[in-house]
Design a protein around this motif. Sequence first.
Motif, PDB file in Angstrom:
ATOM      1  N   LEU A  66     -19.353 -69.859  65.097  1.00  0.00           N
ATOM      2  CA  LEU A  66     -20.077 -70.951  65.747  1.00  0.00           C
ATOM      3  C   LEU A  66     -21.289 -71.379  64.910  1.00  0.00           C
ATOM      4  N   GLU A  67     -21.982 -70.431  64.324  1.00  0.00           N
ATOM      5  CA  GLU A  67     -23.126 -70.754  63.484  1.00  0.00           C
ATOM      6  C   GLU A  67     -22.703 -71.559  62.258  1.00  0.00           C
ATOM      7  N   SER A  68     -21.570 -71.151  61.651  1.00  0.00           N
ATOM      8  CA  SER A  68     -21.088 -71.875  60.466  1.00  0.00           C
ATOM      9  C   SER A  68     -20.668 -73.290  60.810  1.00  0.00           C
ATOM     10  N   LEU A  69     -19.956 -73.478  61.945  1.00  0.00           N
ATOM     11  CA  LEU A  69     -19.542 -74.821  62.356  1.00  0.00           C
ATOM     12  C   LEU A  69     -20.752 -75.713  62.626  1.00  0.00           C
ATOM     13  N   SER A  70     -21.781 -75.160  63.268  1.00  0.00           N
ATOM     14  CA  SER A  70     -22.959 -75.984  63.565  1.00  0.00           C
ATOM     15  C   SER A  70     -23.666 -76.452  62.299  1.00  0.00           C
ATOM     16  N   ARG A  71     -23.545 -75.685  61.201  1.00  0.00           N
ATOM     17  CA  ARG A  71     -24.166 -76.090  59.938  1.00  0.00           C
ATOM     18  C   ARG A  71     -23.294 -77.083  59.163  1.00  0.00           C
ATOM     19  N   ILE A  72     -21.957 -76.935  59.313  1.00  0.00           N
ATOM     20  CA  ILE A  72     -21.056 -77.760  58.515  1.00  0.00           C
ATOM     21  C   ILE A  72     -20.932 -79.164  59.090  1.00  0.00           C
ATOM     22  N   LEU A  73     -20.662 -79.276  60.369  1.00  0.00           N
ATOM     23  CA  LEU A  73     -20.340 -80.552  60.978  1.00  0.00           C
ATOM     24  C   LEU A  73     -21.568 -81.468  60.987  1.00  0.00           C
ATOM     25  N   PRO A  74     -21.352 -82.763  60.696  1.00  0.00           N
ATOM     26  CA  PRO A  74     -22.473 -83.724  60.688  1.00  0.00           C
ATOM     27  C   PRO A  74     -22.981 -84.002  62.107  1.00  0.00           C
ATOM     28  N   ASP A  75     -24.101 -84.701  62.155  1.00  0.00           N
ATOM     29  CA  ASP A  75     -24.740 -84.938  63.451  1.00  0.00           C
ATOM     30  C   ASP A  75     -23.951 -85.896  64.322  1.00  0.00           C
ATOM     31  N   HIS A  76     -23.121 -86.782  63.736  1.00  0.00           N
ATOM     32  CA  HIS A  76     -22.365 -87.728  64.541  1.00  0.00           C
ATOM     33  C   HIS A  76     -21.050 -87.142  65.065  1.00  0.00           C
ATOM     34  N   THR A  77     -20.832 -85.846  64.863  1.00  0.00           N
ATOM     35  CA  THR A  77     -19.613 -85.173  65.319  1.00  0.00           C
ATOM     36  C   THR A  77     -19.942 -84.302  66.533  1.00  0.00           C
ATOM     37  N   PHE A  78     -19.126 -84.479  67.570  1.00  0.00           N
ATOM     38  CA  PHE A  78     -19.311 -83.708  68.811  1.00  0.00           C
ATOM     39  C   PHE A  78     -18.031 -82.905  69.084  1.00  0.00           C
ATOM     40  N   VAL A  79     -18.150 -81.585  69.173  1.00  0.00           N
ATOM     41  CA  VAL A  79     -17.007 -80.700  69.451  1.00  0.00           C
ATOM     42  C   VAL A  79     -16.887 -80.527  70.969  1.00  0.00           C
ATOM     43  N   THR A  80     -15.722 -80.904  71.508  1.00  0.00           N
ATOM     44  CA  THR A  80     -15.456 -80.748  72.950  1.00  0.00           C
ATOM     45  C   THR A  80     -14.481 -79.613  73.248  1.00  0.00           C
ATOM     46  N   GLU A  81     -13.728 -79.160  72.265  1.00  0.00           N
ATOM     47  CA  GLU A  81     -12.779 -78.055  72.451  1.00  0.00           C
ATOM     48  C   GLU A  81     -12.907 -77.093  71.292  1.00  0.00           C
ATOM     49  N   GLN A 103     -17.483 -71.075  53.030  1.00  0.00           N
ATOM     50  CA  GLN A 103     -16.869 -69.799  52.635  1.00  0.00           C
ATOM     51  C   GLN A 103     -16.200 -69.077  53.807  1.00  0.00           C
ATOM     52  N   HIS A 104     -16.373 -69.608  55.030  1.00  0.00           N
ATOM     53  CA  HIS A 104     -15.812 -68.963  56.202  1.00  0.00           C
ATOM     54  C   HIS A 104     -14.463 -69.549  56.629  1.00  0.00           C
ATOM     55  N   PHE A 105     -14.034 -70.704  56.062  1.00  0.00           N
ATOM     56  CA  PHE A 105     -12.809 -71.361  56.517  1.00  0.00           C
ATOM     57  C   PHE A 105     -11.975 -71.779  55.324  1.00  0.00           C
ATOM     58  N   THR A 106     -10.614 -71.752  55.524  1.00  0.00           N
ATOM     59  CA  THR A 106      -9.666 -72.231  54.501  1.00  0.00           C
ATOM     60  C   THR A 106      -8.530 -72.947  55.205  1.00  0.00           C
ATOM     61  N   ARG A 107      -7.767 -73.722  54.432  1.00  0.00           N
ATOM     62  CA  ARG A 107      -6.563 -74.412  54.894  1.00  0.00           C
ATOM     63  C   ARG A 107      -6.835 -75.216  56.170  1.00  0.00           C
ATOM     64  N   ALA A 108      -7.840 -76.023  56.116  1.00  0.00           N
ATOM     65  CA  ALA A 108      -8.141 -76.901  57.243  1.00  0.00           C
ATOM     66  C   ALA A 108      -7.176 -78.075  57.256  1.00  0.00           C
ATOM     67  N   THR A 109      -6.687 -78.450  58.426  1.00  0.00           N
ATOM     68  CA  THR A 109      -5.719 -79.543  58.552  1.00  0.00           C
ATOM     69  C   THR A 109      -5.726 -80.056  59.987  1.00  0.00           C
ATOM     70  N   PHE A 110      -5.217 -81.321  60.126  1.00  0.00           N
ATOM     71  CA  PHE A 110      -5.078 -81.897  61.460  1.00  0.00           C
ATOM     72  C   PHE A 110      -3.796 -81.351  62.102  1.00  0.00           C
ATOM     73  N   TYR A 111      -3.865 -80.816  63.334  1.00  0.00           N
ATOM     74  CA  TYR A 111      -2.663 -80.356  64.028  1.00  0.00           C
ATOM     75  C   TYR A 111      -2.232 -81.318  65.124  1.00  0.00           C
ATOM     76  N   ALA A 112      -2.938 -82.455  65.266  1.00  0.00           N
ATOM     77  CA  ALA A 112      -2.565 -83.511  66.214  1.00  0.00           C
ATOM     78  C   ALA A 112      -3.064 -84.839  65.657  1.00  0.00           C
ATOM     79  N   PRO A 113      -2.452 -85.972  66.015  1.00  0.00           N
ATOM     80  CA  PRO A 113      -2.874 -87.275  65.484  1.00  0.00           C
ATOM     81  C   PRO A 113      -4.316 -87.592  65.880  1.00  0.00           C
ATOM     82  N   THR A 114      -4.972 -88.311  64.984  1.00  0.00           N
ATOM     83  CA  THR A 114      -6.322 -88.798  65.271  1.00  0.00           C
ATOM     84  C   THR A 114      -6.211 -90.124  66.009  1.00  0.00           C
ATOM     85  N   THR A 115      -6.882 -90.228  67.129  1.00  0.00           N
ATOM     86  CA  THR A 115      -6.786 -91.422  67.978  1.00  0.00           C
ATOM     87  C   THR A 115      -8.174 -91.961  68.236  1.00  0.00           C
ATOM     88  N   ARG A 116      -8.170 -93.252  68.733  1.00  0.00           N
ATOM     89  CA  ARG A 116      -9.446 -93.870  69.081  1.00  0.00           C
ATOM     90  C   ARG A 116      -9.220 -94.783  70.275  1.00  0.00           C
TER      91      ARG A 116
END
Length: 346
Positions: free
Chosen positions: A269-284, A312-325
Motif C-alpha cells: 500500500l505504501e508503494s502504490l501511494s508513492r507510485i500512482l499520480p494524484d489524479h488517480t483514485f483506487v476504488t478496488e 522495485q516492488h511490482f513486475t509484469r503489470a498489465t490490464f486484466y479488463a478493458p478500460t472504459t469511460r
Amino acid sequence: MSSLSSLRAIADAWTGAVAGTIVAALERMVSPRVVRLVEGGTGAFALEAAKSENIPKEIAFEDGKFASPDLAQIVRGSRVEIVLRPSRFLFRPLELPARAADFLDGIVRAQIDRLTPWSASEAVFGCSRPSPHSSESITTEIAAAPRRLAMGYVEALSGFHPSAIAIATEAPAGARIKVFEQRSRGAVDPARLSRTLQAVLAFAAIAAVVGSVAASYLADSLGAQEAELDRQITQRRAALRSGGDGGERSPLALLERRKYETPASVIVLESLSRILPDHTFVTELHLAGNKLQIGGITRDAPSLIPLIEQSQHFTRATFYAPTTRAPSDPGERFHIEAQIEPRNAP
C-alpha cells in the motif's frame, strides 16, 4: 472376628432402629382399620370394629375356622388383633437390671427356654412394659404359649387377606401383652426393611470402594499422561532452542525466510501511494499471494503501466479488463494486475 461381629451387631441395631422408625411413621400416616376378636369364656370371639353396623357381635371358632360368612369383608385389608384368654398362656415374672430395658426383647428370646417348657421356635411369647422394682432393677411379665395354638387362628384368618394379624392376651396385672404379629406381603415389615437397608449399605460401601480404586487408577493414568506431555514439550523447546543458531532448516530459519518471501500488505500500500499520480483514485484492491489487482479512475490509464513496473516492488503489470469511460466519470475506469516482488528487508 470379634470386631466383625461387633460391626455386624452395630449395623443390625442401626438398621433395625431406622426400619422401626420408618414403619411407625408409615403406620401413623396410613393407619389400617383395626378389627379386634376377643375370646370369651365359652371359646367364642366377640367382634369389635370401628364400624359396628351389620356385623355379628359374636363369632364361634370351630374345626379351625371362624363361623361367620361376613368375616371376609370385615377383615380384608384390616389389622386383626386376636385377644386370647389368659388361661391359654404361661406367665412368668422376670427381674432384670435397669440397663436391660433397651434390650428387653432380645433378653426374653434368649431366656424363653429357661422360663417356659418351649424353645423360642416352638412358642409365641411377649412381655409387658417393664416397671421399676428398685433403683437398679426392673420387672416384667412374660406370657408364652405353644406356637401351634397361635398358628391355628392365624391360618384361619390369612385367607381373608388382612394387612396384619396380631395375637395378644391379658396379663394378671391387667396389662395387654402382644405375643405374635404377622404382616401381609403388601405391608412393610420392619425385619424385611432392615435387611433391605443392610443390603443398600453394603452396596453403597462396595460402590465407594470401587469408586475409590477407579479414581486412584484414573489419577495415576492422568499423571502419567501429564508427565509424557511435559517431556514432549521439553523436547520441542530444546529443539527450537538448538535450531535458533542459524541452521537453514531450523524452525526459526524457516519462519525468518517466510517473513521475507511473503509480501507485506503495508509495504504494498505504501508503494502504490508513492507510485500512482494524484489524479488517480483506487476504488478496488485485491491482494492474493504474490498477485495484486487494483481498479479505479484516472485521467491517463496507459501511463500507469510503466509507473507500476518502474517500482522495485511490482513486475509484469498489465490490464486484466478493458478500460472504459462513462459520461458521468471524471476519467477512465481501469483494471490492472501485477506481480509483487517481496522486498521486506530494511
